[in-house]
Write an enzyme that holds these catalytic residues in place. Structure first.
Site, PDB file in Angstrom:
ATOM      1  N   ASN A 111       0.819  -1.223   0.000  1.00  9.83           N
ATOM      2  CA  ASN A 111       0.000   0.000   0.000  1.00  9.83           C
ATOM      3  C   ASN A 111       0.852   1.271   0.000  1.00  9.83           C
ATOM      4  OD1 ASN A 111      -2.022  -1.827   0.096  1.00  9.83           O
ATOM      5  ND2 ASN A 111      -2.693  -1.363   2.188  1.00  9.83           N
ATOM      6  N   HIS A 157     -19.009  36.281 -30.026  1.00 10.62           N
ATOM      7  CA  HIS A 157     -20.107  35.501 -30.627  1.00 10.62           C
ATOM      8  C   HIS A 157     -19.739  35.001 -32.031  1.00 10.62           C
ATOM      9  CE1 HIS A 157     -22.575  37.430 -27.480  1.00 10.62           C
ATOM     10  NE2 HIS A 157     -21.945  38.530 -27.839  1.00 10.62           N
ATOM     11  N   SER A 278      -7.908  13.392 -48.252  1.00 12.66           N
ATOM     12  CA  SER A 278      -9.122  12.581 -48.261  1.00 12.66           C
ATOM     13  C   SER A 278      -8.932  11.453 -49.270  1.00 12.66           C
ATOM     14  CB  SER A 278     -10.314  13.445 -48.663  1.00 12.66           C
ATOM     15  OG  SER A 278     -11.335  12.639 -49.213  1.00 12.66           O
ATOM     16  N   LYS A 284      -8.853  17.975 -50.980  1.00  8.83           N
ATOM     17  CA  LYS A 284      -8.864  18.164 -49.520  1.00  8.83           C
ATOM     18  C   LYS A 284      -7.501  18.176 -48.865  1.00  8.83           C
ATOM     19  CE  LYS A 284     -13.238  17.821 -47.964  1.00  8.83           C
ATOM     20  NZ  LYS A 284     -13.837  18.053 -46.693  1.00  8.83           N
ATOM     21  N   ASN A 286      -6.902  18.331 -44.848  1.00 13.52           N
ATOM     22  CA  ASN A 286      -7.671  18.435 -43.600  1.00 13.52           C
ATOM     23  C   ASN A 286      -6.819  18.726 -42.368  1.00 13.52           C
ATOM     24  OD1 ASN A 286     -10.024  17.772 -45.030  1.00 13.52           O
ATOM     25  ND2 ASN A 286      -9.602  15.587 -44.803  1.00 13.52           N
ATOM     26  N   GLU A 291      -8.102  18.687 -35.126  1.00 12.04           N
ATOM     27  CA  GLU A 291      -9.371  18.016 -34.807  1.00 12.04           C
ATOM     28  C   GLU A 291      -9.174  16.916 -33.772  1.00 12.04           C
ATOM     29  OE1 GLU A 291     -12.190  17.659 -38.471  1.00 12.04           O
ATOM     30  OE2 GLU A 291     -10.155  17.731 -39.226  1.00 12.04           O
ATOM     31  N   GLN A 323      -6.654   0.740  -7.354  1.00 16.24           N
ATOM     32  CA  GLN A 323      -5.822   0.223  -8.444  1.00 16.24           C
ATOM     33  C   GLN A 323      -6.298   0.791  -9.793  1.00 16.24           C
ATOM     34  OE1 GLN A 323      -4.291  -3.908  -8.464  1.00 16.24           O
ATOM     35  NE2 GLN A 323      -5.753  -4.262 -10.102  1.00 16.24           N
TER      36      GLN A 323
END
Ligand code: ARG
Length: 464
Positions: A111, A157, A278, A284, A286, A291, A323
């Site tokens: 312990n 916003h 892609s 594409k 990405n 992300e 544990q």
């Protein structure tokens, strides 16, 4: 199945029970900490006359050899045979050096042993995270220094609000990650006490020198309650909360980069090395890293919630539930380190399309507040100025134009307070450069902050 506790039992443990109970599959990564703790423990036992010097030397030699052999691969940890890393080390030691090895665990329990191992491991992780945060801050500051006059729109916003600079925007993240580093320092200070010597829960009758053990392992001292020592996982929870906060910051930053990288914005271009294509759409490119960092944030939050929930309602002192701290803690630590490393690489190599950013900053009436302030300067009360500029904006929207593109005659039709100096007052440069309060985007104000933050980085080396 090599167990440390067979004496009291008359039957073999069921295989599935054994596997369910075992933690070796994930606590094997604590081997260096386990051996470091044992070395300190044995050294202390010998100093106190509980072990002889020759017993100590034999055990230390055995422990060091186990450590080297596991590192070199000549000794393989057989997960089917040992319950946890502590059993593996002790059983291997006994197999190698004989009966003296059985004295290693004198005055110790698994312990306090596991409490120590996790603390030693976490302490290292706090340092590593701090180092990665520092590298990220350096990358952010480098971009800030180069971009005190790179204009871009500031948003509220997600609507264009007022013009700012890239240095200013990045400066916001500098403050966030600086606080994250401060949290690392706080956690480190608070957790740096040694639980070894707490035994199972009530200390021990052997005359252990807990201060000596603590000192050997670079702790600021021993923990002061043996029950708390084996039951406490606060330091892990604090660390996971700090890691979750780092992820929240990285996720917000990632979200912005994803937006800036979109076709509609085109403020930045992520380096090829940090983007992917892609399989079907050839055009594409990405922002996968951004992300994934955003996505992995949920996972780290989950790790924190899992640990908090595990600890909730546990009676003192040790319970096997604890544990369960390891897999989630390791997952959070690994994930955050990966994310920090990749994110820093991504922003270091990302290119800014400064022209587009400036054009975007000019559109969307980001100078409307400054136009109102201009009228205030000509003696119009702010509330009235606000109304006049509101009408002006409406007029511009109808005519599909901007405030600075109107003729003085058109402006005067709305308020006779407008003079020739309005054009300079609402130019992008003026709007930004005149914002000079501490923390504002004006380049002069910004440069002072950059100097302060440079000093901060120079004065705040990595913990430890
Ligand atoms: N594998 C255990 C853990 O990670 C080690 C401590 C075991 N102690 C015990 N009393 N069963 O928590």
């Amino acid at each position: 199945m090599a167990q440390l506790w067979g004496g009291r039992f008359t039957k073999e443990t069921d295989r599935m029970v054994y596997d369910f109970n075992a933690s070796i599959g994930f606590d094997k990564r604590l081997i260096s900490q386990d051996i470091e703790g044992s070395i300190a423990h044995v050294s202390m036992l010998a100093k106190q006359g509980i072990l002889t010097d020759s017993e100590k030397n034999l055990i230390l030699k055995g422990l060091k050899e186990i450590s080297e052999d596991v590192k070199s691969g000549t000794l393989v940890i057989d997960e089917s045979k040992y319950e946890d890393i502590h059993s593996f080390v002790e059983a291997t030691l006994i197999a190698r050096i004989g009966d003296t090895g059985k004295k290693l665990h004198t005055g110790r329990s698994r312990n306090d042993q596991v409490a120590l191992d996790m603390r030693l491991y976490t302490r290292e992780q706090v340092k590593e995270t701090d180092a990665l945060l520092k590298a990220l801050l350096e990358a952010i500051l480098a971009t800030m220094e180069e971009n005190t006059e790179t204009f871009m729109p500031g948003f509220t916003h997600l609507q264009k609000a007022q013009p700012i600079t890239l240095a200013h925007h990045y400066g916001a993240y500098f403050e966030m990650f600086k606080r994250d580093r401060q949290r690392m320092t706080d956690i480190y200070r608070r957790m740096n006490y040694c639980p070894l010597g707490a035994g199972a829960l009530a200390g021990t009758t052997y005359p252990l020198d807990r201060e000596y053990s603590a000192e050997l392992m670079g702790f600021d001292g021993p923990t002061l309650n043996s029950m708390d020592s084996v039951a406490d996982r606060d330091y892990l929870i604090e660390f996971l909360a700090a890691l979750a906060t780092i992820m929240m910051h990285l996720s917000r930053f990632s979200e912005e980069i994803i937006i800036w990288n979109s076709n509609e914005y085109q403020f930045v271009e992520i380096d090829d090395a940090y983007s992917t294509g892609s399989s079907i759409m050839p055009q594409k490119k990405n922002p996968d890293i951004a992300e994934l960092v955003r996505g992995k944030t949920g996972r780290v939050y989950g790790d924190l919630m899992s640990l908090l929930t595990t600890m909730k309602g546990l009676p003192l002192a040790y319970n096997k539930d604890m544990q369960e701290d390891k897999e989630v803690a390791f997952d959070a630590m690994d994930t955050v380190k990966d994310c920090l490393t990749l994110f820093t690489g991504m922003i270091r190599t990302m290119k800014f399309k400064k022209e587009r950013m400036a054009v975007s900053a000019m559109n969307g009436f980001t100078n409307a507040t400054d136009a109102a302030d201009y009228l205030v300067g000509k003696g119009v009360p702010f509330r009235d100025a606000h109304g006049i500029i509101g009408k002006l904006v409406l007029y511009c929207i109808e005519k599909n134009t901007s405030i600075d593109a109107l003729s003085l005659n058109e402006l005067k039709e709305i308020s006779d307070k407008f003079e020739d100096d309005i054009y300079d007052a609402v130019s992008l440069k003026t709007c930004v450069n005149k914002r000079l309060t501490i923390g504002a985007p004006g380049p002069e104000a910004m440069r002072k902050v950059i100097e302060q933050n440079k000093k901060y980085l120079a004065e705040n080396e990595i913990i430890g």
